[in-house]
Design a protein around this motif. Sequence first.
Motif, PDB file in Angstrom:
ATOM      1  N   SER A 150       0.823  -1.201   0.000  1.00 18.40           N
ATOM      2  CA  SER A 150       0.000   0.000   0.000  1.00 18.40           C
ATOM      3  C   SER A 150       0.863   1.259   0.000  1.00 18.40           C
ATOM      4  CB  SER A 150      -0.919   0.003   1.223  1.00 18.40           C
ATOM      5  OG  SER A 150      -1.741   1.144   1.216  1.00 18.40           O
ATOM      6  N   LEU A 151       1.916   1.257   0.783  1.00 15.99           N
ATOM      7  CA  LEU A 151       2.812   2.409   0.822  1.00 15.99           C
ATOM      8  C   LEU A 151       3.459   2.629  -0.547  1.00 15.99           C
ATOM      9  CD1 LEU A 151       3.948   4.554   2.772  1.00 15.99           C
ATOM     10  CD2 LEU A 151       5.855   2.993   3.202  1.00 15.99           C
ATOM     11  N   GLY A 152       3.848   1.540  -1.201  1.00 18.00           N
ATOM     12  CA  GLY A 152       4.422   1.643  -2.543  1.00 18.00           C
ATOM     13  C   GLY A 152       3.436   2.243  -3.537  1.00 18.00           C
ATOM     14  N   ILE A 153       2.186   1.789  -3.474  1.00 14.76           N
ATOM     15  CA  ILE A 153       1.155   2.326  -4.371  1.00 14.76           C
ATOM     16  C   ILE A 153       0.922   3.810  -4.090  1.00 14.76           C
ATOM     17  CG2 ILE A 153      -1.324   2.255  -4.891  1.00 14.76           C
ATOM     18  CD1 ILE A 153      -1.143  -0.820  -4.465  1.00 14.76           C
ATOM     19  N   GLU A 154       0.797   4.147  -2.815  1.00 14.30           N
ATOM     20  CA  GLU A 154       0.539   5.550  -2.448  1.00 14.30           C
ATOM     21  C   GLU A 154       1.690   6.458  -2.876  1.00 14.30           C
ATOM     22  OE1 GLU A 154      -2.354   6.872  -1.168  1.00 14.30           O
ATOM     23  OE2 GLU A 154      -3.104   4.863  -1.556  1.00 14.30           O
ATOM     24  N   PHE A 155       2.926   6.004  -2.691  1.00 14.10           N
ATOM     25  CA  PHE A 155       4.060   6.833  -3.101  1.00 14.10           C
ATOM     26  C   PHE A 155       4.154   6.954  -4.620  1.00 14.10           C
ATOM     27  CE2 PHE A 155       5.987   6.670   1.192  1.00 14.10           C
ATOM     28  CZ  PHE A 155       6.218   8.032   1.322  1.00 14.10           C
ATOM     29  N   LEU A 156       3.822   5.891  -5.346  1.00 15.33           N
ATOM     30  CA  LEU A 156       3.790   5.997  -6.806  1.00 15.33           C
ATOM     31  C   LEU A 156       2.702   6.971  -7.256  1.00 15.33           C
ATOM     32  CD1 LEU A 156       4.429   2.317  -7.942  1.00 15.33           C
ATOM     33  CD2 LEU A 156       5.862   4.302  -8.398  1.00 15.33           C
ATOM     34  N   GLN A 157       1.545   6.927  -6.592  1.00 16.75           N
ATOM     35  CA  GLN A 157       0.499   7.897  -6.915  1.00 16.75           C
ATOM     36  C   GLN A 157       0.986   9.317  -6.646  1.00 16.75           C
ATOM     37  OE1 GLN A 157      -2.880   6.652  -4.568  1.00 16.75           O
ATOM     38  NE2 GLN A 157      -3.653   5.322  -6.184  1.00 16.75           N
ATOM     39  N   LEU A 158       1.729   9.486  -5.566  1.00 13.40           N
ATOM     40  CA  LEU A 158       2.258  10.799  -5.213  1.00 13.40           C
ATOM     41  C   LEU A 158       3.313  11.261  -6.222  1.00 13.40           C
ATOM     42  CD1 LEU A 158       2.456  13.110  -3.092  1.00 13.40           C
ATOM     43  CD2 LEU A 158       4.183  11.733  -1.934  1.00 13.40           C
ATOM     44  N   LEU A 159       4.265  10.399  -6.531  1.00 13.24           N
ATOM     45  CA  LEU A 159       5.355  10.766  -7.432  1.00 13.24           C
ATOM     46  C   LEU A 159       4.891  10.979  -8.872  1.00 13.24           C
ATOM     47  CD1 LEU A 159       8.146   8.381  -6.130  1.00 13.24           C
ATOM     48  CD2 LEU A 159       8.022  10.854  -5.822  1.00 13.24           C
ATOM     49  N   LEU A 160       3.935  10.164  -9.302  1.00 16.71           N
ATOM     50  CA  LEU A 160       3.460  10.258 -10.686  1.00 16.71           C
ATOM     51  C   LEU A 160       2.241  11.167 -10.830  1.00 16.71           C
ATOM     52  CD1 LEU A 160       3.764   6.467 -11.602  1.00 16.71           C
ATOM     53  CD2 LEU A 160       5.387   8.305 -12.140  1.00 16.71           C
ATOM     54  N   PHE A 165      -2.531  10.916  -2.503  1.00 15.98           N
ATOM     55  CA  PHE A 165      -1.933  10.191  -1.388  1.00 15.98           C
ATOM     56  C   PHE A 165      -2.868  10.351  -0.199  1.00 15.98           C
ATOM     57  CE2 PHE A 165       0.602   9.771   2.387  1.00 15.98           C
ATOM     58  CZ  PHE A 165       1.481   8.753   2.093  1.00 15.98           C
ATOM     59  N   GLN A 166      -3.362   9.217   0.347  1.00 19.67           N
ATOM     60  CA  GLN A 166      -4.272   9.283   1.485  1.00 19.67           C
ATOM     61  C   GLN A 166      -3.862   8.289   2.558  1.00 19.67           C
ATOM     62  OE1 GLN A 166      -8.164   8.632  -0.309  1.00 19.67           O
ATOM     63  NE2 GLN A 166      -8.573  10.824  -0.239  1.00 19.67           N
ATOM     64  N   LEU A 167      -3.818   8.756   3.787  1.00 17.60           N
ATOM     65  CA  LEU A 167      -3.488   7.885   4.914  1.00 17.60           C
ATOM     66  C   LEU A 167      -4.575   6.847   5.145  1.00 17.60           C
ATOM     67  CD1 LEU A 167      -1.997  10.500   7.404  1.00 17.60           C
ATOM     68  CD2 LEU A 167      -0.759   8.862   5.982  1.00 17.60           C
ATOM     69  N   SER A 168      -5.818   7.201   4.821  1.00 17.62           N
ATOM     70  CA  SER A 168      -6.915   6.242   4.979  1.00 17.62           C
ATOM     71  C   SER A 168      -6.727   5.048   4.032  1.00 17.62           C
ATOM     72  CB  SER A 168      -8.265   6.910   4.721  1.00 17.62           C
ATOM     73  OG  SER A 168      -8.319   7.443   3.418  1.00 17.62           O
ATOM     74  N   ASP A 169      -6.255   5.292   2.811  1.00 17.50           N
ATOM     75  CA  ASP A 169      -5.979   4.193   1.877  1.00 17.50           C
ATOM     76  C   ASP A 169      -4.919   3.262   2.459  1.00 17.50           C
ATOM     77  OD1 ASP A 169      -7.727   5.454   0.202  1.00 17.50           O
ATOM     78  OD2 ASP A 169      -6.264   5.927  -1.352  1.00 17.50           O
ATOM     79  N   LEU A 170      -3.889   3.838   3.029  1.00 17.86           N
ATOM     80  CA  LEU A 170      -2.808   3.066   3.640  1.00 17.86           C
ATOM     81  C   LEU A 170      -3.356   2.194   4.766  1.00 17.86           C
ATOM     82  CD1 LEU A 170       0.281   2.782   3.396  1.00 17.86           C
ATOM     83  CD2 LEU A 170       0.490   4.622   5.054  1.00 17.86           C
ATOM     84  N   PHE A 171      -4.192   2.771   5.610  1.00 17.71           N
ATOM     85  CA  PHE A 171      -4.776   2.037   6.734  1.00 17.71           C
ATOM     86  C   PHE A 171      -5.687   0.914   6.246  1.00 17.71           C
ATOM     87  CE2 PHE A 171      -8.387   1.421   9.611  1.00 17.71           C
ATOM     88  CZ  PHE A 171      -7.732   0.968  10.742  1.00 17.71           C
ATOM     89  N   TYR A 172      -6.618   1.230   5.347  1.00 18.96           N
ATOM     90  CA  TYR A 172      -7.590   0.232   4.896  1.00 18.96           C
ATOM     91  C   TYR A 172      -6.944  -0.867   4.052  1.00 18.96           C
ATOM     92  CZ  TYR A 172     -11.398   3.092   6.691  1.00 18.96           C
ATOM     93  OH  TYR A 172     -12.250   3.782   7.512  1.00 18.96           O
ATOM     94  N   ASN A 173      -5.960  -0.516   3.235  1.00 24.97           N
ATOM     95  CA  ASN A 173      -5.234  -1.549   2.481  1.00 24.97           C
ATOM     96  C   ASN A 173      -4.505  -2.501   3.420  1.00 24.97           C
ATOM     97  OD1 ASN A 173      -4.226   0.611  -0.291  1.00 24.97           O
ATOM     98  ND2 ASN A 173      -6.074  -0.576  -0.023  1.00 24.97           N
ATOM     99  N   THR A 174      -3.851  -1.949   4.447  1.00 27.39           N
ATOM    100  CA  THR A 174      -3.137  -2.778   5.414  1.00 27.39           C
ATOM    101  C   THR A 174      -4.109  -3.681   6.160  1.00 27.39           C
ATOM    102  OG1 THR A 174      -1.465  -1.047   5.658  1.00 27.39           O
ATOM    103  CG2 THR A 174      -1.542  -2.733   7.368  1.00 27.39           C
ATOM    104  N   LEU A 175      -5.263  -3.147   6.519  1.00 24.48           N
ATOM    105  CA  LEU A 175      -6.300  -3.943   7.173  1.00 24.48           C
ATOM    106  C   LEU A 175      -6.750  -5.089   6.264  1.00 24.48           C
ATOM    107  CD1 LEU A 175      -8.040  -4.017   9.771  1.00 24.48           C
ATOM    108  CD2 LEU A 175      -9.719  -2.626   8.541  1.00 24.48           C
TER     109      LEU A 175
END
Length: 197
Positions: A150-160, A165-175
């Motif tokens: 999830s962190l990799g996806i979020e950082f790619l979304q941020l860089l590209l 970039f959303q912390l909620s996505d990181l939390f829910y993906n990890t869950l």
Amino acid sequence: MISILQTILTNILKAIYEPFGFAVLLAIFFMFFYLFAKATSWKRAVKIWLEMFRKSSEFRKMFLFVFYVALMLFRTLLNRSIWSNPLSNVMGGWGLNGDDGKLSTEAAENVFLLIPYILLLFWTFSHKLWKTRKVTWMLASALGIGFGTSLGIEFLQLLLCLGTFQLSDLFYNTLGGIFGGMIYVTAMKVKEAWKVR
């Protein structure tokens, strides 16, 4: 409640349906080039691919895993518009209502995104992962892999600048990764108990 579940299910099926053909082709090509090192010509590579798909369960498992990764990439990166400010909504997306007050299934979709990913990953590499058979180790692995992915996806979304970039996505993906690990461990324990009978 039923309309919420119906909306979630519709959005999940739509997320699978839209990139289905693309993901199948990408998985075929990936596995084709994976095997091409063993072949001397394209014709021989196609023959090896078909033979491996027919005979090898490990090859089919890898194919399904690559297929799902392609679906995830399409959903999270490849089918996104460019955003001028990918940090515009870092804290957004925590509930079932969007910023406009309408029903949003994004939280549930983010949980469900990583469940099949972890299940297929653990199933594909079960010969390496299931050796320890320690539940805590497997769940910790699911948590770490889910968070890292999830962190990799979020950082790619941020860089590209594709999505936000959303912390909620990181939390829910990890869950979702943890749920996938729990489902896998439970299935393996049931399978072992069934064999003992």
